[in-house]
Design a protein around this motif. Structure first.
Motif, PDB file in Angstrom:
ATOM      1  N   UNK A 184       0.842  -1.202   0.000  1.00  0.00           N
ATOM      2  CA  UNK A 184       0.000   0.000   0.000  1.00  0.00           C
ATOM      3  C   UNK A 184       0.872   1.245   0.000  1.00  0.00           C
ATOM      4  N   UNK A 185       0.827   2.034  -1.070  1.00  0.00           N
ATOM      5  CA  UNK A 185       1.695   3.205  -1.177  1.00  0.00           C
ATOM      6  C   UNK A 185       1.223   4.401  -0.360  1.00  0.00           C
ATOM      7  N   UNK A 186       2.189   5.186   0.043  1.00  0.00           N
ATOM      8  CA  UNK A 186       1.982   6.544   0.501  1.00  0.00           C
ATOM      9  C   UNK A 186       2.885   7.428  -0.341  1.00  0.00           C
ATOM     10  N   UNK A 187       2.355   8.507  -0.902  1.00  0.00           N
ATOM     11  CA  UNK A 187       3.115   9.350  -1.829  1.00  0.00           C
ATOM     12  C   UNK A 187       2.941  10.814  -1.426  1.00  0.00           C
ATOM     13  N   UNK A 188       4.030  11.558  -1.451  1.00  0.00           N
ATOM     14  CA  UNK A 188       3.976  12.964  -1.037  1.00  0.00           C
ATOM     15  C   UNK A 188       4.918  13.784  -1.904  1.00  0.00           C
ATOM     16  N   UNK A 189       4.454  14.949  -2.335  1.00  0.00           N
ATOM     17  CA  UNK A 189       5.281  15.895  -3.088  1.00  0.00           C
ATOM     18  C   UNK A 189       5.465  17.160  -2.267  1.00  0.00           C
ATOM     19  N   UNK A 190       6.700  17.603  -2.150  1.00  0.00           N
ATOM     20  CA  UNK A 190       6.992  18.835  -1.421  1.00  0.00           C
ATOM     21  C   UNK A 190       6.308  20.015  -2.125  1.00  0.00           C
ATOM     22  N   UNK A 191       5.845  21.003  -1.368  1.00  0.00           N
ATOM     23  CA  UNK A 191       5.050  22.101  -1.944  1.00  0.00           C
ATOM     24  C   UNK A 191       5.675  22.775  -3.159  1.00  0.00           C
ATOM     25  N   UNK A 192       6.959  22.984  -3.162  1.00  0.00           N
ATOM     26  CA  UNK A 192       7.593  23.698  -4.270  1.00  0.00           C
ATOM     27  C   UNK A 192       7.683  22.920  -5.567  1.00  0.00           C
ATOM     28  N   UNK A 193       7.299  21.647  -5.546  1.00  0.00           N
ATOM     29  CA  UNK A 193       7.460  20.791  -6.730  1.00  0.00           C
ATOM     30  C   UNK A 193       6.135  20.218  -7.227  1.00  0.00           C
ATOM     31  N   UNK A 194       5.029  20.698  -6.713  1.00  0.00           N
ATOM     32  CA  UNK A 194       3.734  20.158  -7.111  1.00  0.00           C
ATOM     33  C   UNK A 194       3.334  20.637  -8.507  1.00  0.00           C
ATOM     34  N   UNK A 195       2.509  19.806  -9.163  1.00  0.00           N
ATOM     35  CA  UNK A 195       2.037  20.144 -10.497  1.00  0.00           C
ATOM     36  C   UNK A 195       2.902  19.607 -11.617  1.00  0.00           C
ATOM     37  N   UNK A 196       3.968  18.866 -11.274  1.00  0.00           N
ATOM     38  CA  UNK A 196       4.877  18.349 -12.299  1.00  0.00           C
ATOM     39  C   UNK A 196       4.655  16.860 -12.578  1.00  0.00           C
ATOM     40  N   UNK A 197       3.607  16.267 -11.997  1.00  0.00           N
ATOM     41  CA  UNK A 197       3.327  14.854 -12.237  1.00  0.00           C
ATOM     42  C   UNK A 197       4.255  13.899 -11.525  1.00  0.00           C
ATOM     43  N   UNK A 198       4.880  14.334 -10.445  1.00  0.00           N
ATOM     44  CA  UNK A 198       5.866  13.492  -9.765  1.00  0.00           C
ATOM     45  C   UNK A 198       5.222  12.298  -9.058  1.00  0.00           C
ATOM     46  N   UNK A 199       4.006  12.474  -8.535  1.00  0.00           N
ATOM     47  CA  UNK A 199       3.334  11.350  -7.877  1.00  0.00           C
ATOM     48  C   UNK A 199       3.052  10.228  -8.871  1.00  0.00           C
ATOM     49  N   UNK A 200       2.698  10.593 -10.084  1.00  0.00           N
ATOM     50  CA  UNK A 200       2.440   9.581 -11.114  1.00  0.00           C
ATOM     51  C   UNK A 200       3.698   8.750 -11.376  1.00  0.00           C
ATOM     52  N   UNK A 201       4.844   9.417 -11.456  1.00  0.00           N
ATOM     53  CA  UNK A 201       6.103   8.708 -11.707  1.00  0.00           C
ATOM     54  C   UNK A 201       6.416   7.742 -10.570  1.00  0.00           C
ATOM     55  N   UNK A 202       6.211   8.196  -9.343  1.00  0.00           N
ATOM     56  CA  UNK A 202       6.543   7.348  -8.192  1.00  0.00           C
ATOM     57  C   UNK A 202       5.584   6.167  -8.070  1.00  0.00           C
ATOM     58  N   UNK A 203       4.283   6.374  -8.323  1.00  0.00           N
ATOM     59  CA  UNK A 203       3.370   5.238  -8.287  1.00  0.00           C
ATOM     60  C   UNK A 203       3.719   4.244  -9.391  1.00  0.00           C
TER      61      UNK A 203
END
Length: 255
Positions: A184-203
C-alpha cells in the motif's frame, strides 16, 4: 467505561481472523501482527471477540464483533494521541454521536489487478529517481513514513520506496507498506514541486516493484481526495472497498 487491555504478542493469531477480504488497509494490519512495523493490539474482553490494532502513525483499525460502545472505548483509549484516523469495517454501526473533535469521513480503496508497467517512467529534466536509502530516509518531508517505520531499519523490514530528487532536495517521496502479500503506497510531493506529475512517476515505480516482488498494490484515501482517486484511475486501478473512518485532529501534523 471498561478499559482496553493489550493483547500479548503470542495471542495475535486470535485477532488475525477478523481481517478478511473486505477489510481495507490489510498491509498495515498484518505488518503489525507480524511485527514488521511497530504497533500494538488491544481488546476489551478475554475472549478477544473484537480488537483494536494501532500503528505509530495516525492509523488505527477496529475489527471483530463490536457495537458503538467499543468505538467510544477505543476513542477514549486514544485520547492522548495528537491525531487519529480510526478505520472501521464496512457496514459497521457507529455511535449516534461522536465526542467533540471527532468526525466521520468516507474512505475508498482502489486495487491494481492488471499487469505492472513494463517500461520505465520518463523522468522530467533536472530530477533524479533514487531508491529510498538510509540517507534519504533522514531527509523525508512527510512524517507518515518516519511515524510508521520509526527508523530506516524498520523501513527495511516493513516496506520499500523511491524518491525524486532535484538539485539534492527531496522533491517527492513514496513508500509501500507490505503485509499479507499487499503493498500500500503513501506518496507525497513537497510544496515547491507540485504540479509536475511526480506522484504519477513514483506510483509507476512502486507498481513495477510490487510486480517484481509478487505483491498486489492497493491505494486508499479519503473519498474527498480527488487527486489520489484520479491517480489510481490513471493506472486502471478499480474501486475495491468503500468504508469509513473516525478522524480526530488535535495537533498540526501533515498526515
Amino acid at each position: 467505561m471498561k478499559a482496553l487491555k493489550e493483547v500479548p504478542v503470542a495471542e495475535y493469531w486470535r485477532t488475525a481472523k477478523f481481517f478478511g477480504p473486505d477489510y481495507p488497509n490489510k498491509s498495515f494490519i498484518f505488518s503489525v501482527l507480524s511485527r514488521r512495523i511497530p504497533g500494538q493490539v488491544f481488546s476489551a474482553d478475554e475472549a478477544k471477540s473484537s480488537c483494536m490494532v494501532t500503528t505509530n502513525s495516525s492509523y488505527v483499525f477496529l475489527a471483530g464483533k463490536f457495537g458503538p460502545d467499543f468505538v467510544l472505548q477505543a476513542l477514549s483509549h486514544l485520547s492522548d494521541r495528537d491525531d487519529v484516523k480510526m478505520i472501521v469495517p464496512p457496514g459497521q454501526i457507529l455511535p449516534g454521536s461522536l465526542p467533540g473533535g471527532a468526525e466521520l469521513v468516507d474512505r475508498v480503496q482502489y486495487a491494481h489487478r492488471g499487469a505492472p508497467p513494463r517500461a520505465e517512467a520518463t523522468i522530467p529534466m533536472g530530477f533524479r529517481l533514487e531508491v529510498l536509502n538510509a540517507e534519504l530516509f533522514q531527509r523525508l518531508n512527510w512524517n507518515v513514513a518516519t511515524d510508521l517505520f520509526r527508523d530506516f531499519e524498520g523501513f527495511l523490514r516493513g516496506g520499500y520506496g523511491f524518491c525524486l530528487t532535484h538539485a539534492g532536495d527531496v522533491a517527492a517521496e513514496a513508500y509501500s507498506v507490505v503485509g499479507a502479500g499487499i503493498s500500500e503506497p503513501g506518496i507525497y510531493t513537497a510544496p515547491g514541486f507540485r504540479g509536475a506529475g511526480l506522484q504519477r512517476i513514483l506510483l509507476h515505480e512502486l507498481l513495477r516493484e510490487a510486480g517484481r516482488r509478487g505483491h498486489q498494490t492497493v491505494l486508499s484515501c479519503d473519498a474527498s481526495t480527488h487527486a489520489t482517486i484520479a491517480l489510481a484511475r490513471r493506472f486502471e486501478m478499480t474501486l475495491d472497498v468503500e468504508y469509513q473512518a473516525v478522524r480526530t485532529v488535535q495537533g498540526k501534523r501533515t498526515t
